[in-house]
Design an enzyme around this catalytic site. Sequence first.
Site, PDB file in Angstrom:
ATOM      1  N   GLN A  85     -10.608   8.377  -5.171  1.00 13.44           N
ATOM      2  CA  GLN A  85     -10.786   9.062  -3.872  1.00 13.44           C
ATOM      3  C   GLN A  85     -11.852   9.910  -3.721  1.00 13.44           C
ATOM      4  O   GLN A  85     -12.256  10.339  -2.539  1.00 13.44           O
ATOM      5  CB  GLN A  85      -9.425   9.908  -3.706  1.00 13.44           C
ATOM      6  CG  GLN A  85      -9.364  10.486  -2.312  1.00 13.44           C
ATOM      7  CD  GLN A  85      -7.758  10.964  -1.939  1.00 13.44           C
ATOM      8  OE1 GLN A  85      -7.589  11.919  -2.556  1.00 13.44           O
ATOM      9  NE2 GLN A  85      -7.147  10.364  -0.972  1.00 13.44           N
ATOM     10  N   ASP A  91       2.471   3.657   2.864  1.00 16.84           N
ATOM     11  CA  ASP A  91       1.496   4.589   2.305  1.00 16.84           C
ATOM     12  C   ASP A  91       1.886   5.768   1.803  1.00 16.84           C
ATOM     13  O   ASP A  91       1.406   6.061   0.738  1.00 16.84           O
ATOM     14  CB  ASP A  91       0.479   4.778   3.646  1.00 16.84           C
ATOM     15  CG  ASP A  91      -0.775   5.273   3.254  1.00 16.84           C
ATOM     16  OD1 ASP A  91      -1.133   5.534   2.178  1.00 16.84           O
ATOM     17  OD2 ASP A  91      -1.439   5.684   4.332  1.00 16.84           O
ATOM     18  N   HIS A 101       0.951  -1.212  -0.213  1.00 19.55           N
ATOM     19  CA  HIS A 101       0.202   0.168  -0.247  1.00 19.55           C
ATOM     20  C   HIS A 101       0.920   1.142  -0.038  1.00 19.55           C
ATOM     21  O   HIS A 101       1.516   1.647   0.985  1.00 19.55           O
ATOM     22  CB  HIS A 101      -0.871   0.005   1.260  1.00 19.55           C
ATOM     23  CG  HIS A 101      -1.823   0.979   1.192  1.00 19.55           C
ATOM     24  ND1 HIS A 101      -3.324   0.842   1.218  1.00 19.55           N
ATOM     25  CD2 HIS A 101      -1.889   2.235   1.354  1.00 19.55           C
ATOM     26  CE1 HIS A 101      -4.011   1.976   1.183  1.00 19.55           C
ATOM     27  NE2 HIS A 101      -3.169   2.937   1.291  1.00 19.55           N
ATOM     28  N   GLU A 154     -11.307   4.949   6.814  1.00 18.29           N
ATOM     29  CA  GLU A 154     -10.128   5.609   7.040  1.00 18.29           C
ATOM     30  C   GLU A 154     -10.867   6.938   7.793  1.00 18.29           C
ATOM     31  O   GLU A 154     -10.678   8.064   7.382  1.00 18.29           O
ATOM     32  CB  GLU A 154      -9.253   5.995   6.099  1.00 18.29           C
ATOM     33  CG  GLU A 154      -8.008   6.525   6.491  1.00 18.29           C
ATOM     34  CD  GLU A 154      -6.931   6.744   5.469  1.00 18.29           C
ATOM     35  OE1 GLU A 154      -5.868   7.539   5.686  1.00 18.29           O
ATOM     36  OE2 GLU A 154      -7.277   6.722   4.324  1.00 18.29           O
ATOM     37  N   HIS A 200      -9.242   1.617   0.261  1.00 16.37           N
ATOM     38  CA  HIS A 200      -9.341   2.347   1.222  1.00 16.37           C
ATOM     39  C   HIS A 200     -10.640   2.279   2.049  1.00 16.37           C
ATOM     40  O   HIS A 200     -11.438   2.592   1.290  1.00 16.37           O
ATOM     41  CB  HIS A 200      -8.932   3.863   1.288  1.00 16.37           C
ATOM     42  CG  HIS A 200      -7.352   4.018   0.543  1.00 16.37           C
ATOM     43  ND1 HIS A 200      -6.967   3.426  -0.671  1.00 16.37           N
ATOM     44  CD2 HIS A 200      -6.594   5.161   0.713  1.00 16.37           C
ATOM     45  CE1 HIS A 200      -5.838   3.884  -0.849  1.00 16.37           C
ATOM     46  NE2 HIS A 200      -5.603   4.890   0.049  1.00 16.37           N
ATOM     47  N   HIS A 248       1.795   5.306  -2.329  1.00 20.99           N
ATOM     48  CA  HIS A 248       0.996   6.341  -3.172  1.00 20.99           C
ATOM     49  C   HIS A 248       2.258   7.170  -3.880  1.00 20.99           C
ATOM     50  O   HIS A 248       2.943   8.045  -3.171  1.00 20.99           O
ATOM     51  CB  HIS A 248       0.283   7.487  -2.515  1.00 20.99           C
ATOM     52  CG  HIS A 248      -0.911   6.922  -1.932  1.00 20.99           C
ATOM     53  ND1 HIS A 248      -2.245   6.689  -2.721  1.00 20.99           N
ATOM     54  CD2 HIS A 248      -1.257   6.187  -0.850  1.00 20.99           C
ATOM     55  CE1 HIS A 248      -3.215   6.458  -1.840  1.00 20.99           C
ATOM     56  NE2 HIS A 248      -2.747   6.077  -0.774  1.00 20.99           N
TER      57      HIS A 248
END
Length: 413
Positions: A150, A307, A56, A211, A208, A58
């Site tokens: 997102q 992350d 995981h 969160e 995701h 980005h």
Amino acid sequence: MDLTIHHARIEGAEQSINLGIADGKIVTMQEDELAAGTVAIEADGALVSPPFVDPHFHLENALLSDAVNGSGTLREAINIYADVKRDMSREDIVARATQALRMAVANGTLFMRNNVDIDQIAKVRLLDAICAARDKFAGVIDVQIVAFPQLGLARNPEAVDLMWQAMQRGATVVGGMPHGERDMDDAARHIEIAFEIARAHDADIDMHIDETDDPRWHTLELLAEKTVEAGYQGRVTAGHCCAMAAWDDAMAARVIEKVRQADVNICTNAPVNLLLQGRGDRQLVRRGIARVRELLDAGVNVTCGQDDLMNMFYPFGQMDMLEVANFVAHAAHLSSAAHIQAAFDMPRHRAARALRLPDYGLRPGAAANLVLIPASSATEALARQPIRPYVIRQGTIVAQNRVQTEYAAQVPC
């Protein structure tokens, strides 16, 4: 042999072993002495392990340290990034991704799953740049790309169309963020759309999930139920799962059992979520991470991810999955021998299972993807966080690390 490794340690064995590698594969693992290969490594008792896996991350927003998050909250980070990503150039994204991937390789990570924003702001620009970075590192580190919506799907037809495009342009995993929708009904629709896209492309799903500190969100439960309904057991991963820290025990037990039945992988991103979550709390402050120990004890496959790296979400990090596992062990109270081993395996065997890597492991016949760790056990590896002197990809050394300490004469021996 193309490469030999001498006097290495493997987990659970009392005697040192010698490894012979040819044509990118492990040919032999034996206690008897082995003739030196074309390249020979003296392990000197270091642990030889399959490489680390970061499930995981980005890449496209790594190393954006100039973007300051004043509140330290997830919401502000998302808002800042919404503005920043409008203007990021392909060259800038590839350059920063390259730096992050080089850091990862140096620390022994040879497999990664990366989330790329797909939305009405970024369109597919970020994806195209990350595909270029992925291709640049082909044969060194494998990067699975998650199309990550997102900004929602349920009431966002443009994002749905872009998700379909993303799967045609290089993404290989379908992402999601159902708790970002307006309510649980829209979250259910978000999950449904993601499964529609995934089934059409025979792709895995990695979302995701929850969160948030708000215990009213329990989209993990919806995801587990949909996984069973769709027959997708073993092909779904839920990242973050922060709301678990705010659920009552009855809800947690109910959802964890559904997760177990659905064989959903859980990826905790403890370093980032410990920093972001609980910002509105006063004492006692919620830890904001998944219930790792309860999940492990229930038989759920739990892994961990870096992350973010030095950006508006997280100003720290060094692309070291051993460091991430150490964070998890501390935050989740993993101190028994079994739990420490589980933490050590989170960015190794457990992450490989989540990514469904086909040729991962330490055995004759397996691909010679290896990392040497100067430690005698999982406990020592997590405690000492030693450098990795050799990182090997398909029988070729791709990174070497050296450190030397020199003491002054007055320092006692």
